[in-house]
Design a protein around this motif. Structure first.
Motif, PDB file in Angstrom:
ATOM      1  N   ALA A  83       0.872  -1.176   0.000  1.00 19.90           N
ATOM      2  CA  ALA A  83       0.000   0.000   0.000  1.00 19.90           C
ATOM      3  C   ALA A  83       0.908   1.223   0.000  1.00 19.90           C
ATOM      4  N   LEU A  84       0.381   2.339  -0.444  1.00 22.02           N
ATOM      5  CA  LEU A  84       1.172   3.566  -0.489  1.00 22.02           C
ATOM      6  C   LEU A  84       1.343   4.122   0.924  1.00 22.02           C
ATOM      7  N   ASP A  85       2.598   4.240   1.355  1.00 19.98           N
ATOM      8  CA  ASP A  85       2.919   4.784   2.683  1.00 19.98           C
ATOM      9  C   ASP A  85       4.302   5.428   2.587  1.00 19.98           C
ATOM     10  N   VAL A  86       4.311   6.731   2.299  1.00 24.50           N
ATOM     11  CA  VAL A  86       5.535   7.482   2.056  1.00 24.50           C
ATOM     12  C   VAL A  86       5.639   8.606   3.081  1.00 24.50           C
ATOM     13  N   SER A  87       6.836   8.832   3.592  1.00 22.13           N
ATOM     14  CA  SER A  87       7.045   9.985   4.477  1.00 22.13           C
ATOM     15  C   SER A  87       8.288  10.743   4.033  1.00 22.13           C
ATOM     16  N   LEU A  88       8.275  12.035   4.292  1.00 17.98           N
ATOM     17  CA  LEU A  88       9.394  12.921   3.987  1.00 17.98           C
ATOM     18  C   LEU A  88       9.648  13.759   5.225  1.00 17.98           C
ATOM     19  N   LYS A  89      10.864  13.695   5.738  1.00 13.99           N
ATOM     20  CA  LYS A  89      11.193  14.426   6.961  1.00 13.99           C
ATOM     21  C   LYS A  89      12.538  15.112   6.805  1.00 13.99           C
ATOM     22  N   ASP A  90      12.561  16.430   7.042  1.00 14.35           N
ATOM     23  CA  ASP A  90      13.823  17.173   7.052  1.00 14.35           C
ATOM     24  C   ASP A  90      14.599  16.785   8.305  1.00 14.35           C
ATOM     25  N   VAL A  91      15.906  16.536   8.147  1.00 10.76           N
ATOM     26  CA  VAL A  91      16.712  16.086   9.283  1.00 10.76           C
ATOM     27  C   VAL A  91      17.893  17.001   9.595  1.00 10.76           C
ATOM     28  N   THR A  92      18.096  18.055   8.804  1.00 14.90           N
ATOM     29  CA  THR A  92      19.130  19.040   9.099  1.00 14.90           C
ATOM     30  C   THR A  92      18.537  20.429   8.923  1.00 14.90           C
ATOM     31  N   ARG A  93      19.316  21.415   9.325  1.00 15.78           N
ATOM     32  CA  ARG A  93      18.931  22.798   9.053  1.00 15.78           C
ATOM     33  C   ARG A  93      19.203  23.092   7.581  1.00 15.78           C
ATOM     34  N   PRO A  94      18.445  23.978   6.982  1.00 21.33           N
ATOM     35  CA  PRO A  94      18.702  24.352   5.589  1.00 21.33           C
ATOM     36  C   PRO A  94      20.096  24.963   5.430  1.00 21.33           C
ATOM     37  N   TYR A  95      20.648  24.813   4.238  1.00 19.13           N
ATOM     38  CA  TYR A  95      21.943  25.404   3.917  1.00 19.13           C
ATOM     39  C   TYR A  95      21.857  26.031   2.534  1.00 19.13           C
ATOM     40  N   VAL A  96      22.724  26.988   2.264  1.00 16.34           N
ATOM     41  CA  VAL A  96      22.719  27.662   0.968  1.00 16.34           C
ATOM     42  C   VAL A  96      23.046  26.630  -0.117  1.00 16.34           C
ATOM     43  N   ALA A  97      22.225  26.603  -1.150  1.00 19.51           N
ATOM     44  CA  ALA A  97      22.463  25.678  -2.265  1.00 19.51           C
ATOM     45  C   ALA A  97      23.835  25.973  -2.862  1.00 19.51           C
ATOM     46  N   PRO A  98      24.670  24.935  -3.050  1.00 22.14           N
ATOM     47  CA  PRO A  98      26.022  25.170  -3.564  1.00 22.14           C
ATOM     48  C   PRO A  98      26.070  25.998  -4.851  1.00 22.14           C
ATOM     49  N   SER A  99      25.079  25.808  -5.729  1.00 25.59           N
ATOM     50  CA  SER A  99      25.040  26.559  -6.993  1.00 25.59           C
ATOM     51  C   SER A  99      24.530  27.982  -6.779  1.00 25.59           C
ATOM     52  N   LYS A 100      23.908  28.230  -5.643  1.00 24.07           N
ATOM     53  CA  LYS A 100      23.254  29.507  -5.325  1.00 24.07           C
ATOM     54  C   LYS A 100      22.147  29.855  -6.332  1.00 24.07           C
TER      55      LYS A 100
END
Length: 153
Positions: free
Chosen positions: A130-147
């Motif tokens: 059955a469909l059972d998906v989770s998404l969880k942020d586990v760090t603080r955001p950081y500036v994207a390397p490409s900016k």
């Protein structure tokens, strides 16, 4: 009187969301679009029916308010029976994959296949009970390397 949550409401908080139907999955898929991850950050624990990826996702929910950011997140899928892939060279230890979208194809409801489409004609196919998906942020955001925000021509 209650009001539906808005996409912008989660802009500053870490995400912790799930998907149990196709509509939910569209939201999660939009949030992981253009996430990148080393191939070695995928795990399938067959005896527990769990598949997970530690990915670096672009923070689409942040809009254009500031310098583009990424955040490390765990994409977790439960009730997985089998995993197959194409276009992924497992011998290449430093291969970086880019997730473009996720779709659910029902085979024998509620069972089906969760398809993770990757850039460069790659794909991961998960057979799920059955469909059972989770998404969880586990760090603080950081500036994207490409900016820069990812773009598709």
């Amino acid at each position: 009187m209650s009001e539906d949550a808005r996409f912008e409401d989660g802009a500053e908080a870490p995400l912790n969301i799930g998907a149990v139907d196709a509509d939910d999955l569209q939201v999660v898929s939009s949030l992981v679009q253009d996430a990148v991850f080393p191939a070695q950050e995928m795990r399938f624990i067959a005896k527990e029916g769990r598949f997970a990826i530690l990915l670096n996702r672009f923070r689409w929910e942040d809009g254009n308010k500031r310098t583009p950011e990424r955040v490390q997140s765990v994409l977790h899928i439960s009730d997985v029976r089998a995993v197959s892939s194409q276009g992924i060279d497992r011998s290449e230890k430093d291969m970086i994959l880019s997730l473009l979208s996720m779709e659910f194809e029902v085979s024998d409801a509620p069972s089906g296949h969760l398809i993770l489409t990757l850039a460069g004609d790659g794909a991961i196919r998960l057979e799920v009970e059955a469909l059972d998906v989770s998404l969880k942020d586990v760090t603080r955001p950081y500036v994207a390397p490409s900016k820069k925000a990812p773009s598709h021509d």
